[in-house]
Design a protein around this motif. Sequence first.
Motif, PDB file in Angstrom:
ATOM      1  N   GLN A   1      34.603  31.345 -57.148  1.00  0.00           N
ATOM      2  CA  GLN A   1      35.958  31.884 -56.882  1.00  0.00           C
ATOM      3  C   GLN A   1      37.003  31.131 -57.331  1.00  0.00           C
ATOM      4  O   GLN A   1      38.257  31.805 -57.559  1.00  0.00           O
ATOM      5  CB  GLN A   1      36.013  31.889 -55.240  1.00  0.00           C
ATOM      6  CG  GLN A   1      35.110  32.466 -54.364  1.00  0.00           C
ATOM      7  CD  GLN A   1      35.115  34.015 -54.532  1.00  0.00           C
ATOM      8  OE1 GLN A   1      36.262  34.413 -54.813  1.00  0.00           O
ATOM      9  NE2 GLN A   1      34.000  34.684 -54.751  1.00  0.00           N
TER      10      GLN A   1
ATOM     11  N   SER B   1      39.386  29.466 -52.477  1.00  0.00           N
ATOM     12  CA  SER B   1      38.164  28.949 -52.730  1.00  0.00           C
ATOM     13  C   SER B   1      37.296  28.508 -51.584  1.00  0.00           C
ATOM     14  O   SER B   1      36.238  28.403 -51.226  1.00  0.00           O
ATOM     15  CB  SER B   1      37.735  28.201 -54.198  1.00  0.00           C
ATOM     16  OG  SER B   1      38.633  28.937 -55.080  1.00  0.00           O
TER      17      SER B   1
ATOM     18  N   THR C   1      29.642  28.834 -55.125  1.00  0.00           N
ATOM     19  CA  THR C   1      30.494  29.719 -54.497  1.00  0.00           C
ATOM     20  C   THR C   1      32.045  29.395 -54.808  1.00  0.00           C
ATOM     21  O   THR C   1      33.003  30.146 -55.206  1.00  0.00           O
ATOM     22  CB  THR C   1      30.516  30.021 -53.205  1.00  0.00           C
ATOM     23  OG1 THR C   1      29.202  30.601 -52.869  1.00  0.00           O
ATOM     24  CG2 THR C   1      31.597  30.955 -52.490  1.00  0.00           C
ATOM     25  N   PHE C   2      32.253  28.100 -54.705  1.00  0.00           N
ATOM     26  CA  PHE C   2      33.480  27.427 -54.915  1.00  0.00           C
ATOM     27  C   PHE C   2      34.053  27.595 -56.324  1.00  0.00           C
ATOM     28  O   PHE C   2      35.029  27.981 -56.617  1.00  0.00           O
ATOM     29  CB  PHE C   2      33.586  25.906 -54.674  1.00  0.00           C
ATOM     30  CG  PHE C   2      34.867  25.240 -54.755  1.00  0.00           C
ATOM     31  CD1 PHE C   2      35.748  25.369 -53.813  1.00  0.00           C
ATOM     32  CD2 PHE C   2      35.077  24.706 -55.871  1.00  0.00           C
ATOM     33  CE1 PHE C   2      37.235  24.751 -53.799  1.00  0.00           C
ATOM     34  CE2 PHE C   2      36.587  24.029 -56.148  1.00  0.00           C
ATOM     35  CZ  PHE C   2      37.414  24.129 -55.154  1.00  0.00           C
TER      36      PHE C   2
ATOM     37  N   GLY D   1      27.038  26.504 -51.692  1.00  0.00           N
ATOM     38  CA  GLY D   1      28.437  26.242 -51.633  1.00  0.00           C
ATOM     39  C   GLY D   1      29.291  25.794 -52.728  1.00  0.00           C
ATOM     40  O   GLY D   1      30.519  26.280 -53.229  1.00  0.00           O
TER      41      GLY D   1
ATOM     42  N   THR E   1      34.029  29.467 -49.463  1.00  0.00           N
ATOM     43  CA  THR E   1      32.987  28.894 -49.634  1.00  0.00           C
ATOM     44  C   THR E   1      32.300  28.395 -48.174  1.00  0.00           C
ATOM     45  O   THR E   1      31.096  28.652 -47.908  1.00  0.00           O
ATOM     46  CB  THR E   1      33.384  27.586 -50.420  1.00  0.00           C
ATOM     47  OG1 THR E   1      33.619  27.735 -51.794  1.00  0.00           O
ATOM     48  CG2 THR E   1      32.202  26.572 -50.290  1.00  0.00           C
TER      49      THR E   1
ATOM     50  N   THR F   1      30.931  31.609 -46.648  1.00  0.00           N
ATOM     51  CA  THR F   1      29.899  32.267 -47.346  1.00  0.00           C
ATOM     52  C   THR F   1      28.747  31.316 -46.823  1.00  0.00           C
ATOM     53  O   THR F   1      27.700  31.857 -46.666  1.00  0.00           O
ATOM     54  CB  THR F   1      30.058  32.065 -48.799  1.00  0.00           C
ATOM     55  OG1 THR F   1      31.000  32.969 -49.108  1.00  0.00           O
ATOM     56  CG2 THR F   1      28.626  32.634 -49.662  1.00  0.00           C
ATOM     57  N   VAL F   2      28.816  30.226 -46.954  1.00  0.00           N
ATOM     58  CA  VAL F   2      27.743  29.342 -46.369  1.00  0.00           C
ATOM     59  C   VAL F   2      27.220  29.379 -45.042  1.00  0.00           C
ATOM     60  O   VAL F   2      26.164  29.602 -44.538  1.00  0.00           O
ATOM     61  CB  VAL F   2      28.036  27.498 -46.728  1.00  0.00           C
ATOM     62  CG1 VAL F   2      27.097  26.796 -45.991  1.00  0.00           C
ATOM     63  CG2 VAL F   2      28.271  27.223 -48.223  1.00  0.00           C
TER      64      VAL F   2
END
Length: 298
Positions: A228, A100, A224-225, A221, A104, A107-108
Motif C-alpha cells: 500500500q 497504509s 500489506t504495508f 501485515g 494493514t 487486512t490482518v
Amino acid sequence: MTTTTLRPPARPGAPARAAHQAERLWKASPLTWFGLVLGVLLSLFPFYWMIVIASRTNDAANSWPPPFLPGGKLGDNIQRVLDNGDANIVKGLLNSFLVSGTITVATVFFGSLAGFAFAKLRFRGKNALLLIILASMMVPIQLGVLPLYILMAKLEWLNTMPSVTVPFLIGGFGIFMMRQYAEQAVPNELIEAARVDGCSTWKVYWHVVAPALRPAAAVLGLLTFMEQWNQFFWPFVVLADPANPTVQISLRSLNTAYFADNSQIFAGTLIATLPLFIVFILFGRQIIGGIMEGAVKS
C-alpha cells in the motif's frame, strides 16, 4: 524354533564418512558465495545509485561519465524537496502512513477472522465462497477502475482518503494466506477443548486462534504495508487535488517540469524509501521467522 538374522558388521569409519558427507552437503562452495555476493551487490546498487544522485547537483547527475561517489548536496536537495509546494511531500508521507496503517490493520484482522472461519468452521456455501474469493485474486484492479470510480463519485469520496482506503480494507490474498496457515497451525482438538470449556466462537478466535496465527499475521501485515505504501495507480486516479496526495503522488509531482531535476527526484525518492527501510529493519525478523515457521509446519 527361532531363526536369527545376522547383520553384516558396520564398516569401520562409516559414521565418520556419513558425517563428512553431511558437512559437505551443507557447506557453501566458492561458487555459491560468489553468486550470493553478486546478488547482494546487484540488489543494493539501485539504492546506492539513488543516494549518489540525490547528493549531487543536477548538472553532475546528468554528466557523462556519471559520478559513482556521493557528493555533498544531499541536505540541500532534501530541503528543496521539503520546500516544494507542488509536491507537498510531508502531507504525502502522513497520508501514506494513515492509509497504509489502516489497511494493514484491517487486512490482518479481517483476513485472520475469515481465514479461521474458512479453515475451521462449518457453514453452508463455504467452498463456493472460497472459490469466489480465489477468483477475485485473478482480476486486476485496472478492470474495476471505472465502476469503482463511479462508486467513489456517488459517495462523494473523490479527493479524500476514504477513496484510497476503504476499497482495500480486505483482500483475497490475505484471506487465502491466513486460511492456509490456520489449517495447519490450529489443531482441531484445541478448538474442541475451548468449546468444552464454554468459549464462544469469538473467544475461540481471540484466545486460541489469534495467538497461533501471529507469525503469519506479521508477514501479512508487513507485505500489506509495503504494497500500500508503493500504491500509485488508484491514488493517481481518485486524488486529483495536489493538496491532499499520497507519497507516490508527491513523487510524481517532482517530475512534471519540462527539464527533469534528477537530483531533487532522487532525493524525494530517498525520503519516501526510508520509512520502508525502517519498517523492514524493525519487523523484518518477523517475516523471516513467520516464513520459516510456516515451512516447518508444512
